[in-house]
Design an enzyme around this catalytic site. Sequence first.
Site, PDB file in Angstrom:
ATOM      1  N   CYS A  48       0.829  -1.207   0.000  1.00  0.00           N
ATOM      2  CA  CYS A  48       0.000   0.000   0.000  1.00  0.00           C
ATOM      3  C   CYS A  48       0.864   1.258   0.000  1.00  0.00           C
ATOM      4  CB  CYS A  48      -0.951   0.003   1.194  1.00  0.00           C
ATOM      5  SG  CYS A  48      -0.131  -0.149   2.787  1.00  0.00           S
ATOM      6  N   CYS A 186      27.108  36.373  10.453  1.00  0.00           N
ATOM      7  CA  CYS A 186      28.039  36.505  11.572  1.00  0.00           C
ATOM      8  C   CYS A 186      27.571  37.656  12.462  1.00  0.00           C
ATOM      9  CB  CYS A 186      29.449  36.776  11.052  1.00  0.00           C
ATOM     10  SG  CYS A 186      30.651  37.113  12.362  1.00  0.00           S
ATOM     11  N   CYS A 189      30.718  40.604  12.543  1.00  0.00           N
ATOM     12  CA  CYS A 189      30.980  41.496  11.400  1.00  0.00           C
ATOM     13  C   CYS A 189      29.764  41.706  10.504  1.00  0.00           C
ATOM     14  CB  CYS A 189      32.159  40.984  10.581  1.00  0.00           C
ATOM     15  SG  CYS A 189      31.807  39.445   9.691  1.00  0.00           S
ATOM     16  N   CYS A 233      33.759  32.144  10.658  1.00  0.00           N
ATOM     17  CA  CYS A 233      33.556  33.262   9.736  1.00  0.00           C
ATOM     18  C   CYS A 233      34.834  33.514   8.944  1.00  0.00           C
ATOM     19  CB  CYS A 233      33.154  34.512  10.511  1.00  0.00           C
ATOM     20  SG  CYS A 233      32.986  35.981   9.467  1.00  0.00           S
ATOM     21  N   CYS A 236      36.092  37.170   9.609  1.00  0.00           N
ATOM     22  CA  CYS A 236      36.753  37.360  10.905  1.00  0.00           C
ATOM     23  C   CYS A 236      37.935  36.401  11.089  1.00  0.00           C
ATOM     24  CB  CYS A 236      35.758  37.151  12.042  1.00  0.00           C
ATOM     25  SG  CYS A 236      34.365  38.295  12.056  1.00  0.00           S
ATOM     26  N   HIS A 317      -1.360   1.362   7.509  1.00  0.00           N
ATOM     27  CA  HIS A 317      -1.810   1.279   6.124  1.00  0.00           C
ATOM     28  C   HIS A 317      -1.664   2.647   5.473  1.00  0.00           C
ATOM     29  CE1 HIS A 317      -4.026  -0.293   2.751  1.00  0.00           C
ATOM     30  NE2 HIS A 317      -5.040   0.542   2.913  1.00  0.00           N
TER      31      HIS A 317
END
Length: 370
Positions: A48, A186, A189, A233, A236, A317
Amino acid sequence: MEILMTVSKFASICTMGANASALEKEIGPEQFPVNEHYFGLVNFGNTCYCNSVLQALYFCRPFREKVLAYKSQPRKKESLLTCLADLFHSIATQKKKVGVIPPKKFITRLRKENELFDNYMQQDAHEFLNYLLNTIADILQEERKQEKQNGRLPNGNIDNENNNSTPDPTWVHEIFQGTLTNETRCLTCETISSKDEDFLDLSVDVEQNTSITHCLRGFSNTETLCSEYKYYCEECRSKQEAHKRMKVKKLPMILALHLKRFKYMDQLHRYTKLSYRVVFPLELRLFNTSGDATNPDRMYDLVAVVVHCGSGPNRGHYIAIVKSHDFWLLFDDDIVEKIDAQAIEEFYGLTSDISKNSESGYILFYQSRD
């Protein structure tokens, strides 16, 4: 024993015939759509999960048309796609308007190709849908690769593409593929980086007494990356706290939404079903699109729902409810019934205990109006 089996089979066939006759009468000869056929599928032992998905896909018209067009192409070696095309063609070319078809060839091929489905146990309908769409896409890309080997396409044109280039999108991608963009900002920054990710269906978490719109908003909630999960980052050049969120950049022609109703419970050491009531509207517009989304205002109409009936993933089912022209039908293996649009509310889920048996929407298929 053989006589009993024959009698049982004869009784089953009579029941199917009676159901088919009743459906045809209920729709009426004047209202019955031209060139449309409503055929149930025989269950070959807990299939099914397969039958319900196949019915839903058959009533996703763009998908059906592509599969039938594939059938008309020069004969290819047998694959899951050729078996699907044969099944769809068999339904579409029946002399009768309603009836029952055994998808034996397709089931046999499915069990041969993937050991996950090579048994008589209940399987997950979403896993099957995912496997089927990806397998069809792989088959189409492999066929195109073979056609390119001599540097020529089927129309005779020379192909100058680099063999190492990304495979061309197939009609499976054209119909079901959308794009997510993962945005990370970030907090030091304020630099935002984004990464795109394609999908053929979206899996969303469910909560009690909510709507699919709420679930989709939750899918795009902002997540804070901190402590040991800080984000590196590039600007950074160090790990920083950041905000992360997922948005939809490109909406597909057909949006397949999988409601994550099965959750592993540590105290029970097994998966249980979240029968939460989640409303899914007949019309849908997504609001969690990105600023550079290609089609942010797309409106969708619900065309099919795969419904799970039961209390857990390995028992229960599957049935399908589909929209055909201006009315709704319920497909329960070999049984096909016409239902009212209001009856769809019965498949939202329950407002009570999560572990109770329920008939609840599991996979939703929304088709774009444009």
